[in-house]
Design a protein around this motif. Structure first.
Motif, PDB file in Angstrom:
ATOM      1  N   MET A   1       0.839  -1.194   0.000  1.00 20.38           N
ATOM      2  CA  MET A   1       0.000   0.000   0.000  1.00 20.38           C
ATOM      3  C   MET A   1       0.876   1.248   0.000  1.00 20.38           C
ATOM      4  O   MET A   1       2.012   1.240   0.467  1.00 20.38           O
ATOM      5  N   GLU A   2       0.315   2.348  -0.517  1.00 20.91           N
ATOM      6  CA  GLU A   2       1.037   3.609  -0.509  1.00 20.91           C
ATOM      7  C   GLU A   2       1.202   4.090   0.935  1.00 20.91           C
ATOM      8  O   GLU A   2       0.267   4.051   1.738  1.00 20.91           O
ATOM      9  N   THR A   3       2.417   4.523   1.287  1.00 20.37           N
ATOM     10  CA  THR A   3       2.669   5.021   2.642  1.00 20.37           C
ATOM     11  C   THR A   3       2.650   6.540   2.693  1.00 20.37           C
ATOM     12  O   THR A   3       2.617   7.124   3.780  1.00 20.37           O
ATOM     13  N   LYS A 187      -7.087  -9.346 -10.169  1.00 20.42           N
ATOM     14  CA  LYS A 187      -5.636  -9.461 -10.336  1.00 20.42           C
ATOM     15  C   LYS A 187      -5.054  -8.330 -11.176  1.00 20.42           C
ATOM     16  O   LYS A 187      -3.871  -8.006 -11.049  1.00 20.42           O
ATOM     17  N   SER A 188      -5.878  -7.735 -12.022  1.00 18.00           N
ATOM     18  CA  SER A 188      -5.381  -6.634 -12.843  1.00 18.00           C
ATOM     19  C   SER A 188      -5.251  -5.344 -12.046  1.00 18.00           C
ATOM     20  O   SER A 188      -4.575  -4.409 -12.469  1.00 18.00           O
ATOM     21  N   ASN A 189      -5.862  -5.300 -10.865  1.00 23.28           N
ATOM     22  CA  ASN A 189      -5.857  -4.075 -10.055  1.00 23.28           C
ATOM     23  C   ASN A 189      -5.138  -4.208  -8.718  1.00 23.28           C
ATOM     24  O   ASN A 189      -4.658  -3.219  -8.172  1.00 23.28           O
ATOM     25  N   ASN A 198      -2.126  -5.524   0.367  1.00 24.17           N
ATOM     26  CA  ASN A 198      -2.588  -5.367  -1.008  1.00 24.17           C
ATOM     27  C   ASN A 198      -1.913  -4.177  -1.666  1.00 24.17           C
ATOM     28  O   ASN A 198      -1.922  -3.073  -1.124  1.00 24.17           O
ATOM     29  N   TYR A 199      -1.322  -4.423  -2.832  1.00 25.21           N
ATOM     30  CA  TYR A 199      -0.714  -3.330  -3.589  1.00 25.21           C
ATOM     31  C   TYR A 199      -1.643  -2.968  -4.732  1.00 25.21           C
ATOM     32  O   TYR A 199      -2.002  -3.814  -5.548  1.00 25.21           O
ATOM     33  N   TYR A 200      -2.031  -1.733  -4.769  1.00 25.32           N
ATOM     34  CA  TYR A 200      -2.998  -1.249  -5.760  1.00 25.32           C
ATOM     35  C   TYR A 200      -2.261  -0.768  -7.011  1.00 25.32           C
ATOM     36  O   TYR A 200      -1.481   0.177  -6.958  1.00 25.32           O
ATOM     37  N   HIS A 201      -2.523  -1.436  -8.136  1.00 18.84           N
ATOM     38  CA  HIS A 201      -1.921  -1.035  -9.412  1.00 18.84           C
ATOM     39  C   HIS A 201      -2.809   0.044 -10.050  1.00 18.84           C
ATOM     40  O   HIS A 201      -3.672  -0.245 -10.876  1.00 18.84           O
TER      41      HIS A 201
END
Length: 266
Positions: A1-3, A187-189, A198-201
């Motif tokens: 995740m964005e910090t 999976k694309s996001n 969770n890393y958000y693309h």
């Protein structure tokens, strides 16, 4: 995740940068594929737009024009979707392109079935009329005033079975996952990291395998739409084809066959 918080302008910039990078990578990796697809689309678009100039060299097999009208419209729609899907693929928006590819696949086998089955356009229109009535007048369906017509067009799998193309139903099911809420969309996001975060693309990624089989499908579904379907409407003498179709016929070379090695048929 964005910090750290990203301002929206920075997010937009990152997305645009990712799109441009994906376009550059796709155009480099698939340069030949893209050139052939562009030529394919140009030639068939030329033929359809200028049909009433070219058609003097072609004789329609069927007694009525309805088969031609349906197949002409579906092929035209697929060419439009091919152009849009290709731009999405180049930028890295694969699931978005996949939804259009699914419709191109349905168009392709509808064209093939209708062109080979005399008067099947009547069933096609009957089913389309039913679907429209179901949306506009659902109460008539509930009261039984309008019955669902028993036609092959209510089942895409039935069309593939009739054409002896059952093996392509798996391809269709994959395309459906691109068009509907599914794990493919997830999976694309999102990406689950080993730390269970969770890393958000938010920006599109370049995925060479996705680009590969989708670009192959873009060419293949248009190709079978014409050579296995639309062409069947006419009495065709390859030596007397209109110039634009002669060029398209010449595009079907061994080199093209080797370039498009997946989902490719002539």
């Amino acid at each position: 995740m964005e910090t750290q918080q990203r301002p929206i302008e920075a997010i937009k910039y990152a997305i645009k940068e990712a799109e441009n990078a994906n376009v550059a990578k796709t155009e480099t990796e698939f340069e030949k594929h893209l050139q052939i697809i562009q030529k394919q689309n140009d030639l068939l678009q030329d033929f359809l737009v200028n049909y009433y100039i070219h058609h003097n060299d072609l004789i329609v097999k069927h007694d009525d024009s309805n088969t031609f009208i349906v197949c002409f419209s579906l092929l035209s729609d697929s060419l439009k979707k091919q152009r849009i899907a290709l731009e999405l693929i180049k930028k890295g928006y694969y699931t978005d392109a996949g939804a259009l590819i699914r419709q191109m696949m349905e168009n392709a086998y509808h064209i093939i079935y209708i062109s080979k089955t005399k008067d099947s356009w009547k069933d096609w229109f009957a089913y389309q009329n039913y679907e429209e009535e179901k949306m506009v007048h659902p109460e008539k369906i509930e009261r039984g005033e309008i019955k669902k017509p028993e036609t092959i067009f209510s089942s895409f799998q039935a069309i593939l079975d009739k054409l002896k193309k059952q093996e392509y139903y798996r391809t269709f099911r994959l395309a459906c996952k691109w068009a509907h809420p599914s794990t493919e969309i997830l999976k694309s996001n999102l990406q689950l990291t080993p730390e269970q975060k969770n890393y958000y693309h938010f920006a599109p990624r370049y995925l060479v395998q996705h680009a590969d089989y989708m670009i192959n499908m873009l060419f293949g579904f248009i190709n079978i739409s014409f050579w296995d379907g639309f062409k069947e409407i006419f009495e065709v003498d390859i030596k007397k084809l209109p110039t634009v179709l002669q060029e398209y016929h010449n595009l079907q070379s061994e080199d093209t066959h080797k370039t498009f090695d997946k989902f490719y048929e002539v």
